[in-house]
Design a protein around this motif. Structure first.
Motif, short mmCIF file in Angstrom:
data_model
loop_
_atom_site.label_atom_id
_atom_site.label_comp_id
_atom_site.label_asym_id
_atom_site.label_seq_id
_atom_site.Cartn_x
_atom_site.Cartn_y
_atom_site.Cartn_z
N TYR A 117 42.05 39.97 42.53
CA TYR A 117 42.29 38.62 43.06
C TYR A 117 41.87 37.51 42.10
N LEU A 118 40.72 37.92 41.48
CA LEU A 118 40.07 36.62 40.56
C LEU A 118 40.49 36.77 39.11
N PHE A 119 40.67 38.12 38.81
CA PHE A 119 40.91 38.13 37.41
C PHE A 119 42.03 39.06 36.99
N GLY A 120 42.92 40.06 38.00
CA GLY A 120 43.89 40.78 37.66
C GLY A 120 45.42 40.61 37.84
N TYR A 121 45.56 39.26 38.42
CA TYR A 121 47.11 39.03 38.51
C TYR A 121 47.38 37.48 38.67
N SER A 122 48.39 37.29 38.08
CA SER A 122 48.74 35.84 38.29
C SER A 122 50.29 35.90 38.24
N ASP A 123 50.90 34.87 38.99
CA ASP A 123 52.51 34.83 39.11
C ASP A 123 53.19 35.02 37.51
N LYS A 124 52.35 34.45 36.56
CA LYS A 124 52.77 34.29 35.18
C LYS A 124 53.33 35.75 34.81
N GLN A 125 52.43 36.63 35.22
CA GLN A 125 52.99 38.18 34.90
C GLN A 125 54.46 38.84 35.47
N LEU A 126 54.85 38.08 36.32
CA LEU A 126 56.12 38.31 36.57
C LEU A 126 57.21 38.20 35.90
#
Length: 465
Positions: A453-462
């Protein structure tokens, strides 16, 4: 004017008009639009169009989720309005250069496994329910014993829980052929060859109740039930081989020679080269795991918990059925179960973090069921559909598995049985270990969840998935 025609017009206007659309295609649920200028897309307007269930920009495409059946009708209407049509494979050619090589490989891996995920999720639910309903403790609450259960009912539950994994290579090979441009029906047949009943069952070989067939005196041949990579590799090579053969044979002989030669070549490679290599790898992994289990100070749980789901990716993890049987037969307990349970739970925790953090309705719809499946002991949907696809969630899932496994090993948790993990697995610890079993799983889930949640994912990766 029909409702679908109005929706099609709204879609075109919301993405910048026909002049901003390079091409359009569709898959089972999504309308895929290649646009010239991403900035001209009004995503908020698209999201508010009737029948739209979500939209996102991914791999150079603006993808609008309509759902099965509906997308076909919308696509037809969009096509009638003068938009350039291409096939899904042609659109992939347009976008395949986007992202670095690692991202492209992961995206391709995901393209193969995402269509399979729904049946794996369903199978996970069936397995969880069967594990709960057939446990002696649960049956005792209603005055029954395992011997009280009708044999035909047991047979039916085995059909529900075993079919998808028994024929998983066929599903993987079918999808791989489809993704890599081959004939899916050839992929199905090739995958079925890998699990033909004439071959020794992989699970029976792992349990020591069957022996491999030794071809030429040194090549071990078995069925490949539950495996992933052998079928994936065979599907990839098979699709490429089919296309190569099709280019070279006369059209009049194509129907006869292409499938014949493709199946002949790939069956030889899959059964006598690819498969035996992985079978040999299984033996090495099993011996290494037995050695690791002897390590002190929680190191066994740290290493096995951290690496277990990597082994699941290879598809050779069924060899550990033999390990668990051996542990139970020799000692009456199974310390391996608690460690791998932590690794399973952690992947679910990472998938849950992605589900809760993303704003994509499509990804939420994939990640939440995948999380549930992991909590019932089946991690393939979470791994292939979510975590591995975005990279860091999978890595943090491994970290969570290592943390939980380390704690399980320190606490010397020992299951009274096998084949159940996470929620159903609690039934194997209904003694003084139960609370600690819960703690171990909570730790594994929490570590993976927080890190993801803190470091592993953001919607930019979509955009790169």
């Amino acid at each position: 004017m029909t409702e679908n025609r109005l929706i099609a017009q709204e879609v075109i206007e919301a993405v910048g008009g026909t002049e901003n659309i390079q091409s359009v295609a569709h898959c089972a649920t999504r309308l895929r639009i290649m646009v010239k200028d991403k900035e001209k897309i009004d995503e908020a307007r698209v999201e508010n169009i009737d029948k739209v269930k979500g939209a996102f920009f991914n791999s150079g495409q603006f993808q609008i989720i309509f759902g099965t059946g509906t997308v076909n009708k919308i696509y037809e209407e969009v096509s009638k309005l003068g938009v350039n049509e291409v096939s899904k494979s042609e659109m992939k050619e347009e976008t395949k250069g986007q992202g670095n090589k690692f991202q492209q490989v992961i995206r391709t891996f995901g393209d193969v496994f995402v269509p399979i995920i729904p049946v794996l999720v369903a199978t996970g639910l069936f397995m969880g329910l069967r594990g709960l309903l057939t446990q002696e403790t649960i049956l005792g609450l209603i005055g029954l014993t395992p011997d009280s259960i009708n044999e035909n009912f047991i047979l039916y539950t085995q059909v529900l829980t075993d079919t998808a994994f028994a024929f998983l290579p066929a599903l993987v090979a079918w999808s791989a052929f489809k993704v890599f441009g081959g004939s899916p029906v050839i992929g199905i047949v090739l995958g079925l060859m890998l699990v033909n009943p004439a071959l020794p069952n992989a699970y029976e070989v792992a349990a020591g109740t069957a022996d491999p067939i030794m071809m030429a005196g040194f090549i071990p041949v078995v069925g490949y039930q539950g495996t992933v990579l052998p079928a994936f590799i065979a599907g990839f090579l098979g699709a490429k081989t089919e296309r190569m053969i099709r280019k070279r044979v006369p059209e009049t002989l194509d129907l006869l020679l292409t499938p014949f030669l493709t199946l002949l070549i790939l069956s030889i490679l899959a059964l006598f080269v690819i498969g035996p290599v992985f079978h040999s790898l299984e033996v090495v992994v099993l011996d290494a795991t037995l050695w690791l289990l002897e390590l002190p100070f929680g190191l066994a749980g740290l290493v096995i918990g951290g690496l277990n789901q990597l082994i699941v990716v290879t598809g050779i993890h069924h060899i550990f059925n033999f390990l668990e049987v051996q542990l139970l037969a020799n000692t009456g307990t199974n310390p391996y179960n608690a460690i791998i349970t932590a690794s399973v739970a952690a992947q679910g925790g990472a998938s849950l973090a992605v589900a809760m953090k993303t704003k994509s309705k499509k990804l939420k719809a994939l990640a939440y069921p995948s999380t549930l499946s992991a909590m019932l002991g089946i991690t393939e949907p979470a791994i292939f559909g979510v975590n591995l696809r975005y990279g860091k969630p999978f890595v943090f899932g491994l970290v969570g598995g290592a943390a939980g496994g380390f704690l399980a090993s320190l606490l010397q948790l020992e299951a009274t049985g096998m084949s159940l993990t996470v929620i159903p697995g609690a039934l194997l610890y209904l003694n003084s270990q139960f609370i600690w079993y819960i703690v171990v799983n909570v730790v594994a889930i929490a570590v993976a969840f927080i890190l993801t949640y803190l470091f592993g994912y953001s919607d930019k990766q979509l955009e790169n998935a």
